[in-house]
Design an enzyme around this catalytic site. Sequence first.
Site, PDB file in Angstrom:
ATOM      1  N   GLU A   8      -5.401   8.066  -1.868  1.00  0.00           N
ATOM      2  CA  GLU A   8      -4.888   7.637  -0.560  1.00  0.00           C
ATOM      3  C   GLU A   8      -5.839   6.640   0.119  1.00  0.00           C
ATOM      4  O   GLU A   8      -5.449   5.961   1.059  1.00  0.00           O
ATOM      5  CB  GLU A   8      -4.575   8.844   0.339  1.00  0.00           C
ATOM      6  CG  GLU A   8      -5.757   9.628   0.853  1.00  0.00           C
ATOM      7  CD  GLU A   8      -6.440  10.480  -0.219  1.00  0.00           C
ATOM      8  OE1 GLU A   8      -5.914  10.561  -1.361  1.00  0.00           O
ATOM      9  OE2 GLU A   8      -7.500  11.051   0.086  1.00  0.00           O
ATOM     10  N   HIS A  50      -8.454  -4.176  -9.446  1.00  0.00           N
ATOM     11  CA  HIS A  50      -8.910  -4.930  -8.265  1.00  0.00           C
ATOM     12  C   HIS A  50      -9.865  -6.038  -8.719  1.00  0.00           C
ATOM     13  O   HIS A  50     -10.768  -5.778  -9.529  1.00  0.00           O
ATOM     14  CB  HIS A  50      -9.601  -3.999  -7.259  1.00  0.00           C
ATOM     15  CG  HIS A  50     -10.004  -4.722  -6.022  1.00  0.00           C
ATOM     16  ND1 HIS A  50      -9.094  -5.075  -5.040  1.00  0.00           N
ATOM     17  CD2 HIS A  50     -11.197  -5.226  -5.630  1.00  0.00           C
ATOM     18  CE1 HIS A  50      -9.713  -5.749  -4.095  1.00  0.00           C
ATOM     19  NE2 HIS A  50     -10.996  -5.854  -4.426  1.00  0.00           N
ATOM     20  N   ILE A  99       0.869  -1.189   0.000  1.00  0.00           N
ATOM     21  CA  ILE A  99       0.000   0.000   0.000  1.00  0.00           C
ATOM     22  C   ILE A  99       0.893   1.222   0.000  1.00  0.00           C
ATOM     23  O   ILE A  99       1.811   1.333   0.818  1.00  0.00           O
ATOM     24  CB  ILE A  99      -0.980  -0.028   1.186  1.00  0.00           C
ATOM     25  CG1 ILE A  99      -1.947  -1.198   0.972  1.00  0.00           C
ATOM     26  CG2 ILE A  99      -1.741   1.300   1.301  1.00  0.00           C
ATOM     27  CD1 ILE A  99      -3.083  -1.294   1.962  1.00  0.00           C
TER      28      ILE A  99
HETATM   29  C1  GAR Z   1      -4.889  -9.875  -9.968  1.00  0.00           C
HETATM   30  O1  GAR Z   1      -6.005 -10.701  -9.832  1.00  0.00           O
HETATM   31  C2  GAR Z   1      -5.194  -8.492  -9.430  1.00  0.00           C
HETATM   32  O2  GAR Z   1      -6.499  -8.081  -9.697  1.00  0.00           O
HETATM   33  C3  GAR Z   1      -4.991  -8.710  -7.966  1.00  0.00           C
HETATM   34  O3  GAR Z   1      -3.815  -9.492  -7.890  1.00  0.00           O
HETATM   35  C4  GAR Z   1      -3.755 -10.339  -9.044  1.00  0.00           C
HETATM   36  C5  GAR Z   1      -2.397 -10.186  -9.694  1.00  0.00           C
HETATM   37  O4  GAR Z   1      -2.242 -11.123 -10.740  1.00  0.00           O
HETATM   38  N1  GAR Z   1      -4.842  -7.464  -7.245  1.00  0.00           N
HETATM   39  C6  GAR Z   1      -5.325  -7.252  -6.034  1.00  0.00           C
HETATM   40  O5  GAR Z   1      -5.894  -8.103  -5.389  1.00  0.00           O
HETATM   41  C7  GAR Z   1      -5.101  -5.849  -5.483  1.00  0.00           C
HETATM   42  N2  GAR Z   1      -5.959  -5.582  -4.368  1.00  0.00           N
HETATM   43  P1  GAR Z   1      -1.138 -10.920 -11.865  1.00  0.00           P
HETATM   44  O6  GAR Z   1       0.194 -10.672 -11.169  1.00  0.00           O
HETATM   45  O7  GAR Z   1      -1.134 -12.230 -12.604  1.00  0.00           O
HETATM   46  O8  GAR Z   1      -1.540  -9.748 -12.735  1.00  0.00           O
END
Ligand code: GAR
Length: 206
Positions: free
Chosen positions: A153, A115, A98
């Site tokens: 933020e 997300h 974060i």
């Molecule tokens: C994805 O599903 C993204 O949406 C999530 O992490 C994964 C990364 O996959 N992000 C979150 O949860 C952020 N809060 P990747 O490295 O294969 O793109």
Amino acid sequence: MEMYGPKVKIAVLCSGGGTNFQAIVNAAEAGLIPDGEVVLAVTDNRAAHVLLRAERLGIETAVFDKREYPRAVREESIAALLKEREIGLVVLAGFMTILSEKFVSAFEGRALNIHPSLIPSFCGPGMYGLRVHEAVLARGVKVTGATVHYVTEVCDGGPIIAQRAVEVREGDTPESLQKRVMREAEWVILPEAVETVCKRLRALQQ
Ligand code: GAR
């Protein structure tokens, strides 16, 4: 709107697999991101698979590992590199740090996050990766999806740029749901949102 000036330089920040990074690069190679180019992949995890993807593509990589740098130093190092490379757009694609208010305000309107749910459901601190899909299944909702939003933020609280719904199916596991959300939503809306914002930023450069 006619565009002037160079393409927007994009940095993708990623902690893991890098499939969203890959989706952006694929879209760019297919000519779908005419207003931007991915020039840098940054990770906070030395073992992140995104590093292999970027190296294979000849895209510069930078590692500021969580275990080696205190958070503030890591963030300052990333900010300095982004400045040095004249990055116009920062994409958080599964970046599990974060960022501070200082960092975020320096990139206001120039940083996006993907997300894996339909914000405002299943988001906020502690909701990331598979945990999101576990929570979706535990609550029993029938529709989930993904959201691209500007980074502010407030964790997962910035203005929404794009969303896409995905059906939850009988018998889904967190893993099967994650895959469907990626394939049907994330990998589609993230490259589209990147182009939308690059186009807007380029128009503002005039
Ligand atoms: C994805 O599903 C993204 O949406 C999530 O992490 C994964 C990364 O996959 N992000 C979150 O949860 C952020 N809060 P990747 O490295 O294969 O793109």
